[in-house]
Design a protein around this motif. Sequence first.
Motif, PDB file in Angstrom:
ATOM      1  N   GLY A  59      56.669 -43.500  10.848  1.00  0.00           N
ATOM      2  CA  GLY A  59      56.466 -44.361   9.678  1.00  0.00           C
ATOM      3  C   GLY A  59      55.055 -44.222   9.149  1.00  0.00           C
ATOM      4  N   GLY A  60      54.694 -45.072   8.211  1.00  0.00           N
ATOM      5  CA  GLY A  60      53.308 -45.110   7.736  1.00  0.00           C
ATOM      6  C   GLY A  60      52.996 -44.105   6.652  1.00  0.00           C
ATOM      7  N   ASP A  61      51.721 -43.877   6.484  1.00  0.00           N
ATOM      8  CA  ASP A  61      51.202 -43.036   5.423  1.00  0.00           C
ATOM      9  C   ASP A  61      51.742 -41.603   5.532  1.00  0.00           C
ATOM     10  N   PRO A  62      52.592 -41.183   4.584  1.00  0.00           N
ATOM     11  CA  PRO A  62      53.152 -39.834   4.694  1.00  0.00           C
ATOM     12  C   PRO A  62      52.103 -38.756   4.425  1.00  0.00           C
ATOM     13  N   GLU A  63      51.015 -39.124   3.773  1.00  0.00           N
ATOM     14  CA  GLU A  63      49.961 -38.163   3.463  1.00  0.00           C
ATOM     15  C   GLU A  63      48.758 -38.448   4.354  1.00  0.00           C
ATOM     16  N   ARG A  64      49.027 -38.607   5.631  1.00  0.00           N
ATOM     17  CA  ARG A  64      47.997 -38.983   6.579  1.00  0.00           C
ATOM     18  C   ARG A  64      47.000 -37.835   6.765  1.00  0.00           C
ATOM     19  N   LEU A  65      45.734 -38.207   6.955  1.00  0.00           N
ATOM     20  CA  LEU A  65      44.727 -37.202   7.284  1.00  0.00           C
ATOM     21  C   LEU A  65      44.828 -36.899   8.762  1.00  0.00           C
ATOM     22  N   ILE A  66      44.657 -35.644   9.126  1.00  0.00           N
ATOM     23  CA  ILE A  66      44.516 -35.353  10.547  1.00  0.00           C
ATOM     24  C   ILE A  66      43.089 -35.735  10.911  1.00  0.00           C
ATOM     25  N   PRO A  67      42.903 -36.532  11.942  1.00  0.00           N
ATOM     26  CA  PRO A  67      41.533 -36.949  12.270  1.00  0.00           C
ATOM     27  C   PRO A  67      40.657 -35.724  12.555  1.00  0.00           C
ATOM     28  N   PHE A  68      39.436 -35.773  12.040  1.00  0.00           N
ATOM     29  CA  PHE A  68      38.501 -34.672  12.256  1.00  0.00           C
ATOM     30  C   PHE A  68      37.367 -35.171  13.131  1.00  0.00           C
ATOM     31  N   ASP A  69      37.070 -34.439  14.168  1.00  0.00           N
ATOM     32  CA  ASP A  69      35.955 -34.835  15.034  1.00  0.00           C
ATOM     33  C   ASP A  69      34.729 -34.005  14.695  1.00  0.00           C
ATOM     34  N   LEU A  70      33.590 -34.695  14.591  1.00  0.00           N
ATOM     35  CA  LEU A  70      32.365 -34.047  14.115  1.00  0.00           C
ATOM     36  C   LEU A  70      31.724 -33.102  15.124  1.00  0.00           C
ATOM     37  N   ILE A  71      32.019 -33.312  16.398  1.00  0.00           N
ATOM     38  CA  ILE A  71      31.311 -32.517  17.412  1.00  0.00           C
ATOM     39  C   ILE A  71      32.000 -31.174  17.603  1.00  0.00           C
ATOM     40  N   PRO A  72      31.297 -30.069  17.316  1.00  0.00           N
ATOM     41  CA  PRO A  72      31.954 -28.766  17.367  1.00  0.00           C
ATOM     42  C   PRO A  72      32.285 -28.334  18.791  1.00  0.00           C
ATOM     43  N   ARG A  73      33.273 -27.459  18.863  1.00  0.00           N
ATOM     44  CA  ARG A  73      33.609 -26.805  20.122  1.00  0.00           C
ATOM     45  C   ARG A  73      32.947 -25.429  20.061  1.00  0.00           C
ATOM     46  N   VAL A  74      32.230 -25.048  21.124  1.00  0.00           N
ATOM     47  CA  VAL A  74      31.383 -23.844  21.052  1.00  0.00           C
ATOM     48  C   VAL A  74      31.814 -22.799  22.063  1.00  0.00           C
ATOM     49  N   LEU A  75      31.903 -21.539  21.608  1.00  0.00           N
ATOM     50  CA  LEU A  75      32.159 -20.415  22.506  1.00  0.00           C
ATOM     51  C   LEU A  75      31.017 -19.415  22.376  1.00  0.00           C
ATOM     52  N   VAL A 457      48.001 -32.291  22.093  1.00  0.00           N
ATOM     53  CA  VAL A 457      47.029 -32.105  21.014  1.00  0.00           C
ATOM     54  C   VAL A 457      47.693 -32.001  19.636  1.00  0.00           C
ATOM     55  N   ASN A 458      49.041 -31.985  19.589  1.00  0.00           N
ATOM     56  CA  ASN A 458      49.726 -31.785  18.318  1.00  0.00           C
ATOM     57  C   ASN A 458      49.368 -32.880  17.318  1.00  0.00           C
ATOM     58  N   SER A 459      49.150 -32.468  16.077  1.00  0.00           N
ATOM     59  CA  SER A 459      48.763 -33.434  15.057  1.00  0.00           C
ATOM     60  C   SER A 459      49.871 -34.453  14.833  1.00  0.00           C
ATOM     61  N   SER A 460      51.125 -34.048  15.107  1.00  0.00           N
ATOM     62  CA  SER A 460      52.225 -34.994  14.938  1.00  0.00           C
ATOM     63  C   SER A 460      52.232 -36.032  16.062  1.00  0.00           C
ATOM     64  N   GLN A 461      51.407 -35.809  17.094  1.00  0.00           N
ATOM     65  CA  GLN A 461      51.379 -36.720  18.239  1.00  0.00           C
ATOM     66  C   GLN A 461      49.985 -37.343  18.408  1.00  0.00           C
ATOM     67  N   GLY A 462      49.278 -37.531  17.310  1.00  0.00           N
ATOM     68  CA  GLY A 462      47.992 -38.215  17.382  1.00  0.00           C
ATOM     69  C   GLY A 462      46.817 -37.323  17.746  1.00  0.00           C
ATOM     70  N   GLY A 463      46.964 -36.027  17.589  1.00  0.00           N
ATOM     71  CA  GLY A 463      45.860 -35.115  17.863  1.00  0.00           C
ATOM     72  C   GLY A 463      44.948 -34.989  16.652  1.00  0.00           C
ATOM     73  N   GLY A 464      43.726 -34.512  16.897  1.00  0.00           N
ATOM     74  CA  GLY A 464      42.789 -34.263  15.814  1.00  0.00           C
ATOM     75  C   GLY A 464      42.318 -32.819  15.873  1.00  0.00           C
ATOM     76  N   THR A 465      41.336 -32.491  15.033  1.00  0.00           N
ATOM     77  CA  THR A 465      40.802 -31.123  15.058  1.00  0.00           C
ATOM     78  C   THR A 465      39.277 -31.156  15.119  1.00  0.00           C
ATOM     79  N   LYS A 466      38.725 -30.009  15.483  1.00  0.00           N
ATOM     80  CA  LYS A 466      37.280 -29.827  15.554  1.00  0.00           C
ATOM     81  C   LYS A 466      36.919 -28.500  14.910  1.00  0.00           C
ATOM     82  N   ASP A 467      35.684 -28.383  14.478  1.00  0.00           N
ATOM     83  CA  ASP A 467      35.180 -27.079  14.054  1.00  0.00           C
ATOM     84  C   ASP A 467      34.964 -26.244  15.326  1.00  0.00           C
ATOM     85  N   THR A 468      35.291 -24.959  15.241  1.00  0.00           N
ATOM     86  CA  THR A 468      35.150 -24.085  16.407  1.00  0.00           C
ATOM     87  C   THR A 468      34.058 -23.071  16.138  1.00  0.00           C
ATOM     88  N   TRP A 469      33.046 -23.084  16.971  1.00  0.00           N
ATOM     89  CA  TRP A 469      31.914 -22.178  16.771  1.00  0.00           C
ATOM     90  C   TRP A 469      31.974 -21.009  17.741  1.00  0.00           C
TER      91      TRP A 469
END
Lengths: 473, 267
Positions: A59-75, A457-469
């Motif tokens: 339910g809820g907002d059909p145009e939901r934003l995927i949460p974005f986390d500010l802290i990058p993941r670094v390789l 981690v799936n966005s459909s299951q409450g996951g978010g994303t990070k920038d990958t460095w």
Amino acid sequence: MSDTAVFDEMGWPGETRAPYALVDAWLKSVPHEQLALKRREAEGLFRRIGITFAVYSEGGDPERLIPFDLIPRVLAQAEWQRLKLGLEQRVKALNAFIHDVYHDREILRAGRVPEQLVINNSQFRPEMAGFDLPGHIYSHIAGIDMVRTGPDQYYVLEDNCRTPSGVSYMVENREVMLRLFPDLFRRASVAPVAHYPDELLETLRSVPPPNCRGEPTVVLLTPGIHNSAYYEHAFLADEMGIELVEGEDLLVQGDVCYMRTTRGLARVDVIYRRIDDDYIDPLVFNPNSMLGVPGLYFAYRAGNVNLTNAIGAGIADDKAVYIHVPEMVRFYLGEEPLLSNVPTWDCRLPEDLKYVLAHLDELVVKAVHGSGGYGMLVGPHATQAQLAEFAALLRARPHDYIAQPTLALSTVPTFVENGIAPRHVDLRPFVLSGGDRIRIVPGGLTRVALREGSLVVNSSQGGGTKDTWVLEG
Amino acid sequence: MHLTIHHGTLYRYGEAANRVFQALRLWPIPGGGQVIRDWRVEIDGRKLRPTCRDGFGNPAATHVIDGPVASLSIVVHAEVDTQDRHGVLGDAVESLPPLFYLNSTELTAIDPALQALADAQRDTSGGEIAQLHRLCDSVRERVEYRSDSTHVTTSAAEALAHGAGVCQDHAHVLIATARALGFPARYVSGYLCASADGAAASHAWAEIHVSKLGWVGFDATNRICPDERYVRVAVGRDYRDAAPVRGVRHGGLAETLEVRVRIGEGQ
């Protein structure tokens, strides 16, 4: 594997690992109030860009934003180089496998992959039998889902050989980070990702159909605005400077594909299609499909148009076929696989099923044809009722399930409600296979399970994303 | 035997269609000892050649007619030399392994009645061919031949429940039951020169894979293996895969069909 310690990529709570030196210093210097402010700013930017994700059966907002986390993941560069070689090897083997199963089926004849698993699989498309594709490439755009459990331990969780999505987040996350923290990028040397659309276009242009004369015309075929990934379709078409079309914009005449333009019909050579096999051509597949183009399959077989990814590529990303990918690497390339599979129990085998039922509370169980984290059980986090439900499902339809150990997925510091805390992540690099070469933009999409302790981690299951460095040099 | 086929189909649209799009599988798939002397397909008098092969190996082509379309004619004219091989295919080059033809489809899905019909023929005495002839007979006994009693989307289960059908239904019921017994089975569309007076028709039958002989044809409608009066055109898992014509159209109400097929022996 579930009892091993969790590997934190920054080194928390111990000594900071080298690739994270800058991020660590930054996190120590920046007040949390400022991060909270930046997070709101980031959300504003994403809303303005219009990057949203429609979530099914929720339910809820059909145009939901995927949460974005500010802290990058670094390789580190060296870490990435190792991954890159493994990815190239794996995708080469996957393409060789798909070509083989639609031609001589040597790997099946040799008994290295069970014939029945392939030939009686719903993802096996007889329509592709005996058909030669440009460069013998089927999965031009592959998204390989990887997890990490230690400094040098990576596992491939699954291969997405059909229409993997998420690459627009990879590009936009970087764009937003560059706008919010220009100073950070002045102090770190991070490999760029903004050129992904150029690399994609070059890949698509490198696989013209046999009857194409001159520079190929490429279009992106979308199911339309109601598709959950429509934003990404529009974004990629726009960035590549190609037409975004729907089925009704295309027409097949004399087994040649044309697009309707204001100046009449224009021949189309390569279609980056983001619609499923079943909807491509109502004359061959689902007769009720309104999304596809009548006759497109015949234009394809006549060598007048190429489709990316190919029809039938899904045979390589079936979760039961996955078990055999390391064997494909050995069979087609004569090499040892550089990337490991997660040990997997195939519930169609009585021995495996028995083990899985006895250890259900330790394992992750997945539906063979499921995706997006639907139809999945994470044993250690499941209730008694959920365990009982899956045990019944497994007994009723063992062919539909595989099981894997619950991996201790690595964590990366993440900005959550009560400060900065480690959260589990995965990585989806996008591997582009062209007629000329393989291209991989450094990094990929990092998905993060925002709920404490969660491994999904799936966005459909409450996951978010990070920038990958990926650090340069 | 030298056969001359003249197969004309006239589509009429109650209200003119804006656009008619068709995929044709009207050219003979190689194999089965047929020698093609001449084979022409004409759409409204215009010659159409196959432009590709589908995954089953069938030659195919599409055509589109932009409206208004009130009627549309498809004519197949062919000269073929055939031989009686008692249904044994023998020489065909196959793009798919026999195992593939164990997969069922919507039109050939098994149900309890089909399963029971198959289970009644588990007796293997006399060998696989004898077993399959008995299966073929039992299918024909349970599904009476009655023209216009079913339509192109009727499934094997529906035809059996209905107790009547045409050659397409006989083929579907035989395919579904043969698969239930573990035999790979497929659908064949083609032509049959049925009687001495030249009256003939488009026809459909089944091919079943047996261990020693490979693919063998079984025509449940006529309770025989195909002989020199049969011409193979296209194969697939079911009618949908091998349909001579599959179409979509925009507008145009009440499509009606007139079919004229003449197949004669010699010339």
